[in-house]
Write a protein that holds these residues in place. Structure first.
Motif, PDB file in Angstrom:
ATOM      1  N   GLY A 160       4.294 -19.484  46.456  1.00 43.57           N
ATOM      2  CA  GLY A 160       3.631 -18.939  45.131  1.00 43.57           C
ATOM      3  C   GLY A 160       3.623 -18.195  43.987  1.00 43.57           C
ATOM      4  N   MET A 161       4.405 -17.650  44.283  1.00 40.27           N
ATOM      5  CA  MET A 161       4.831 -16.690  42.784  1.00 40.27           C
ATOM      6  C   MET A 161       6.550 -16.755  42.717  1.00 40.27           C
ATOM      7  SD  MET A 161       3.384 -13.524  45.003  1.00 40.27           S
ATOM      8  CE  MET A 161       3.340 -13.699  46.815  1.00 40.27           C
ATOM      9  N   ALA A 162       7.784 -17.138  43.464  1.00 42.23           N
ATOM     10  CA  ALA A 162       8.885 -17.169  42.750  1.00 42.23           C
ATOM     11  C   ALA A 162       9.389 -17.520  41.965  1.00 42.23           C
ATOM     12  CB  ALA A 162       9.663 -18.040  43.742  1.00 42.23           C
ATOM     13  N   ASN A 163       8.619 -19.169  40.727  1.00 44.91           N
ATOM     14  CA  ASN A 163       8.456 -19.563  39.577  1.00 44.91           C
ATOM     15  C   ASN A 163       7.591 -18.896  39.693  1.00 44.91           C
ATOM     16  OD1 ASN A 163      10.990 -21.229  40.586  1.00 44.91           O
ATOM     17  ND2 ASN A 163      10.215 -21.958  42.634  1.00 44.91           N
ATOM     18  N   PHE A 164       6.903 -17.607  38.843  1.00 46.38           N
ATOM     19  CA  PHE A 164       5.933 -18.100  38.273  1.00 46.38           C
ATOM     20  C   PHE A 164       6.170 -18.437  36.593  1.00 46.38           C
ATOM     21  CE2 PHE A 164       6.766 -13.776  35.432  1.00 46.38           C
ATOM     22  CZ  PHE A 164       7.821 -13.664  36.156  1.00 46.38           C
ATOM     23  N   ARG A 165       7.404 -17.984  36.512  1.00 44.30           N
ATOM     24  CA  ARG A 165       7.656 -18.375  34.824  1.00 44.30           C
ATOM     25  C   ARG A 165       7.726 -19.516  34.762  1.00 44.30           C
ATOM     26  NH1 ARG A 165       6.443 -16.105  29.985  1.00 44.30           N
ATOM     27  NH2 ARG A 165       6.753 -18.341  29.494  1.00 44.30           N
TER      28      ARG A 165
END
Lengths: 516, 119
Positions: A160-165
């Motif tokens: 859930g964080m790898a694609n934050f942008r």
């Protein structure tokens, strides 16, 4: 051999003047209006930029020194946290979802803030505010970086964080914070600094930072706690700047009052709507809770900001009228938001769960007027559906507010079982709003908000399919949209089914016990 | 009011009906059934019969609620953008006078959610 030169040391005051105001100059071959073309179109009248009182006495060389010292301390702790598998000392795996909300929803706003302050640090013709805005711009960049670095320690292990942008740009729920900041950044320099420097950094900042940073401390997250503390002294400076700008505008010309009041009304409401996410986090997502949203509102808004608005009354500023509705929604906000996120869990990049019996007892103690009557029965019914193997989930995208972009989940204030309906037409097209206040914001600048990109509409127009061919025989629109959004099944859904929950239990077990 | 900008400001709406390839957006919510957190949104062909909206997309969205099967469409009342509205289920959305982005809310008399709690 060098010959030592005796230099005359500058006095503190002289040095300060040279390192701030002394950096400006009068243009000779261009007019001042051409050099600073953006600081007058909003209608704010400034007669004497030199009347600006620098709210803090900081020069660039001292600034570097302080910040470098803070960075050294911060990264020493972050390294220790990472090397000691700090993520396994958390109170509970559910806490990690709070970190996800932060990196996806808030850290990109720090970066947006950096860009916004860099812009207005160029656009104000007064040297004093330009220097202050430049320093804040650097602060915001540092905050974005340290947050990304701190949270990268979680990204190595959890989803859930790898694609934050990418998610911040496209995922429907993240359009709420994103559109908030884009609204501010596309205003003029004075509106931007009122929106971000005053309404967000001064009026609402404690409602953002206390839940996240104290929440981190309560739940064993040394990394997030440390970047919070590292940012704290900057935040104090930002608040001072925000307040100074408001006072400066109001003191310069009486015609500025209605403009400033309009912005305060708008941005207090816009800010509170974004804080819906924080309210929900505070009441539902922290395994070990700090205080309820209702309690935080009482302390940080009613008490602290009440005093602030009383102070500004001498300039003619009044409390924004939307605050009356915020008070009525106070005991409903987090519950309604969690109900929405629970049922839309297929499009979130964090996990959700139903509150346990213990959680619900805490909620009914904190919300005696509303929780047992309206919300406990909902969660109990949904728990029954989960047990029966038919968990409730919304399969259809929601209607969204054209301004704040939150699904239109809000009831009529004071009538919690009747959905509020607000709409108007502009240029022959109908637009819907969550509230009278978002509608007023729209009607003030309809040309701006008709450009909003709403998640459901973007999906239906086919804008979320990436390179997939919608005319292909085996085209699956949902699969194409998920691929474009970079949303994997591991990112979303129920916490109890998640890979994160399983891994956390496994790794913590290994850390605490011996293998047989 | 109109926007105050420092340059000509002329942008089209992001959600005009022609952007939806022939479909119109329709929102539908169910009064006194707060289990559904908001009205939902669909792109629908304007020549779709209103009854097909009820039996198709609406059933798909709302049938998880036990009240759905008991709903009596002959007594249900509707509003459109907050104003009273009486659809003819046999006629198309367009012939019912629906426009792009209209928001419908329906009430099912006698059905008041789980345990009569509006949920």
């Amino acid at each position: 051999m060098d010959i030592a030169v005796t230099k005359k040391k500058l006095g503190l005051k002289e040095r300060y003047a040279l390192m701030t105001r002394g950096l400006g100059w009068e243009p000779t071959y261009q007019s001042v209006d051409d050099v600073f073309p953006m600081d007058s179109f909003e209608g704010i009248k400034i007669h004497d930029w030199d009347a600006w009182e620098d709210p803090f006495r900081l020069t660039m060389d001292a600034y570097w020194k302080y910040q470098a010292e803070k960075e050294r301390k911060l990264y020493a702790i972050l390294d220790a946290f990472a090397q000691g598998n700090g993520h396994l000392t958390l109170s509970d795996a559910r806490y990690i979802n709070t970190v996800k909300l932060f990196i996806n929803g808030l850290a990109p706003l720090e970066y947006m803030s950096h860009r916004g302050f860099a812009h207005i640090g160029r656009q104000f013709r007064g040297v004093g505010p330009r220097v202050a805005c430049m320093m804040q711009s650097l602060d915001e960049m540092r905050h974005a970086q340290t947050q990304v670095h701190a949270i990268s320690n979680y990204n190595r292990y959890y989803d859930g964080m790898a694609n934050f942008r990418h998610h911040h740009t496209y995922l429907p729920y993240l359009q709420v914070p994103r559109s908030f900041f884009e609204d501010a950044a596309s205003g003029g320099p004075f509106e931007f600094i009122t929106a971000i420097g005053f309404a967000f950094e001064y009026v609402l900042t404690n409602l953002v930072f206390v839940p996240f940073i104290s929440g981190a401390a309560y739940n064993g997250d040394m990394g997030a706690m440390t970047f919070g503390f590292s940012a704290q002294s900057d935040e104090a400076r930002h608040m001072t700047l925000g307040l100074e700008v408001i006072k400066f505008m109001l003191e310069q010309d009486p015609d500025n009052l209605p403009i400033v009041q309009k912005w305060l009304n708008k941005w207090t409401w816009r800010g509170v709507r974004v804080l819906t996410l924080v309210a929900m986090m505070q009441d539902y997502m922290l395994p070990k809770r700090v205080m309820s949203w209702a309690e935080a509102w009482e302390i940080y808004f009613e008490e602290n900001c009440g005093a602030l608005f009383r102070d500004l009354a001498r300039y003619g500023i009044v409390m924004p009228p939307c605050v009356e509705q915020v008070r009525k929604e106070r005991d409903h906000l987090s519950h309604m938001a969690w109900c929405q996120f629970y049922q839309a869990r297929g499009t979130n990049n964090f996990h959700v769960w139903l509150p346990s019996k213990e959680d619900m007892d805490w909620l009914s103690a904190k919300y005696p007027e509303t929780f047992d009557q309206y919300y406990r029965p909902r969660f109990e019914y949904w728990a029954k559906m989960e047990e029966e193997g038919t968990p409730f989930e919304a399969a259809t995208p929601p209607q969204q507010c054209q301004v704040c972009q939150i699904p239109t989940i809000f009831p009529v204030a004071g009538d919690p079982l009747t959905r509020a309906e607000h709409s108007c037409t502009h240029d022959g097209e109908r637009f819907h709003f969550c509230s009278q206040w978002c509608q007023e914001i729209f009607e003030d600048e309809p040309e701006k908000y008709v450009q909003a990109k709403l998640g459901a509409h973007e999906l239906y127009k086919g804008n979320l399919f990436g390179d997939a061919d919608p005319t292909a025989e085996d085209f699956d629109p949902m699969a194409a949209a998920m691929a474009f959004l970079k949303l994997t099944p591991e990112d979303s859904g129920l916490h109890s089914d998640s890979r994160d929950a399983a891994n956390f239990d496994l790794w913590r077990g290994l850390a605490k016990a011996n293998e047989a | 009011m109109t926007i105050i900008a420092n340059a000509p400001y002329d942008f089209t709406s992001n959600d005009r009906q022609e952007d939806f390839r022939g479909a119109m957006l329709v929102y539908v919510g169910w009064a006194r059934h707060m289990m559904f957190a908001s009205p939902y949104c669909w792109p629908l062909p304007p020549d779709m019969p209103f009854g097909a909206l009820v039996e198709g997309p609406m059933a798909q969205a709302f049938a998880q609620h036990p009240d759905w099967e008991q709903a009596d469409w002959s007594t249900a009342t509707w509003t459109r953008n907050g104003e009273p509205f009486t659809p003819d289920l046999s006629k198309s959305l367009a012939d019912n006078g629906l426009s792009h982005k209209d928001s419908l809310m329906f009430t099912t008399p006698g059905l008041d959610g789980i345990g009569g709690m509006g949920f």
